[in-house]
Design a protein around this motif. Structure first.
Motif, PDB file in Angstrom:
ATOM      1  N   SER A  26       3.747 -39.734   1.955  1.00 51.33           N
ATOM      2  CA  SER A  26       4.583 -39.138   0.911  1.00 51.33           C
ATOM      3  C   SER A  26       3.751 -38.467  -0.175  1.00 51.33           C
ATOM      4  CB  SER A  26       5.502 -40.194   0.293  1.00 51.33           C
ATOM      5  OG  SER A  26       6.472 -40.602   1.232  1.00 51.33           O
ATOM      6  N   ILE A  27       2.656 -39.084  -0.571  1.00 50.41           N
ATOM      7  CA  ILE A  27       1.804 -38.483  -1.602  1.00 50.41           C
ATOM      8  C   ILE A  27       1.298 -37.119  -1.139  1.00 50.41           C
ATOM      9  CG2 ILE A  27      -0.431 -38.687  -2.791  1.00 50.41           C
ATOM     10  CD1 ILE A  27       0.183 -41.769  -2.936  1.00 50.41           C
ATOM     11  N   GLY A  28       0.850 -37.028   0.113  1.00 51.77           N
ATOM     12  CA  GLY A  28       0.371 -35.740   0.629  1.00 51.77           C
ATOM     13  C   GLY A  28       1.461 -34.685   0.662  1.00 51.77           C
ATOM     14  N   ILE A  29       2.630 -35.076   1.133  1.00 51.64           N
ATOM     15  CA  ILE A  29       3.753 -34.134   1.204  1.00 51.64           C
ATOM     16  C   ILE A  29       4.204 -33.728  -0.191  1.00 51.64           C
ATOM     17  CG2 ILE A  29       6.194 -33.945   1.844  1.00 51.64           C
ATOM     18  CD1 ILE A  29       5.395 -35.679   4.329  1.00 51.64           C
ATOM     19  N   LEU A  30       4.358 -34.701  -1.055  1.00 46.99           N
ATOM     20  CA  LEU A  30       4.792 -34.409  -2.426  1.00 46.99           C
ATOM     21  C   LEU A  30       3.788 -33.518  -3.147  1.00 46.99           C
ATOM     22  CD1 LEU A  30       6.068 -37.964  -3.343  1.00 46.99           C
ATOM     23  CD2 LEU A  30       7.490 -35.890  -3.357  1.00 46.99           C
TER      24      LEU A  30
END
Length: 172
Positions: A26-30
């Motif tokens: 999620s951190i990478g996508i966000l």
């Protein structure tokens, strides 16, 4: 598609019980969505400042509403990154090196030229948000998927409004 290079993202300690693997995804996508949203904000401001022509008033106001909404959207993305233990980065250097949007032409003046250029970028961001929904759901982070769903709906509405200005024969 959505940037999912978050496998190497450092996750800071937090009581948030989303699994660490889901947090990293999620951190990478966000972060990818954050960069693109800030870049889209800047492109929309560029259009707002420089639009000319017979539709000036309506487009000037529309672009202002759009960049105001994008400021809120980018804040929501950044805050979600931090909530799950990431570090949000929206610096000029990060934007320049990580945006997936094409450079916005700085020589555009005509209102419909701005509308067409923005429509391409809004469509690209909407597509990336949708890809992120699937990836974060699959990783097990329903709350991030929900945030991206909310933003995807808003982006689609803005794209529809831009395409409506272009007319049926130029919407695609």
């Amino acid at each position: 598609m959505a940037k999912s290079s978050g496998k190497d993202a450092k996750v800071l300690p937090t009581r948030n019980d989303v699994p660490d693997n889901a947090k990293q995804v999620s951190i990478g996508i966000l972060q990818g969505c954050l960069v693109d949203t800030i870049d889209l904000y800047n492109a929309t401001r560029q259009a707002h400042w420089n639009v000319k022509g017979p539709h000036f008033g309506a487009l000037h106001e529309l672009f202002e509403q759009f960049y105001t909404d994008l400021a809120v959207a980018s804040d929501d993305l950044a805050e979600r990154i931090v909530q799950i233990g990431g570090i949000a980065s929206g610096t000029t250097q990060t934007l320049a090196s990580q945006t997936r949007l094409p450079p916005y032409p700085t020589d555009l003046l005509a209102g419909m030229d701005h509308v067409a250029a923005l429509a391409e970028r809004y469509a690209q961001v909407a597509k990336t948000l949708r890809a992120g929904i699937e990836e974060t759901e699959e990783a097990g982070d329903a709350d991030t998927a929900d945030l991206l769903t909310e933003q995807s709906r808003a982006m689609d509405k803005k794209l529809w409004m831009l395409e409506a200005h272009l007319g049926p024969d130029k919407a695609r």
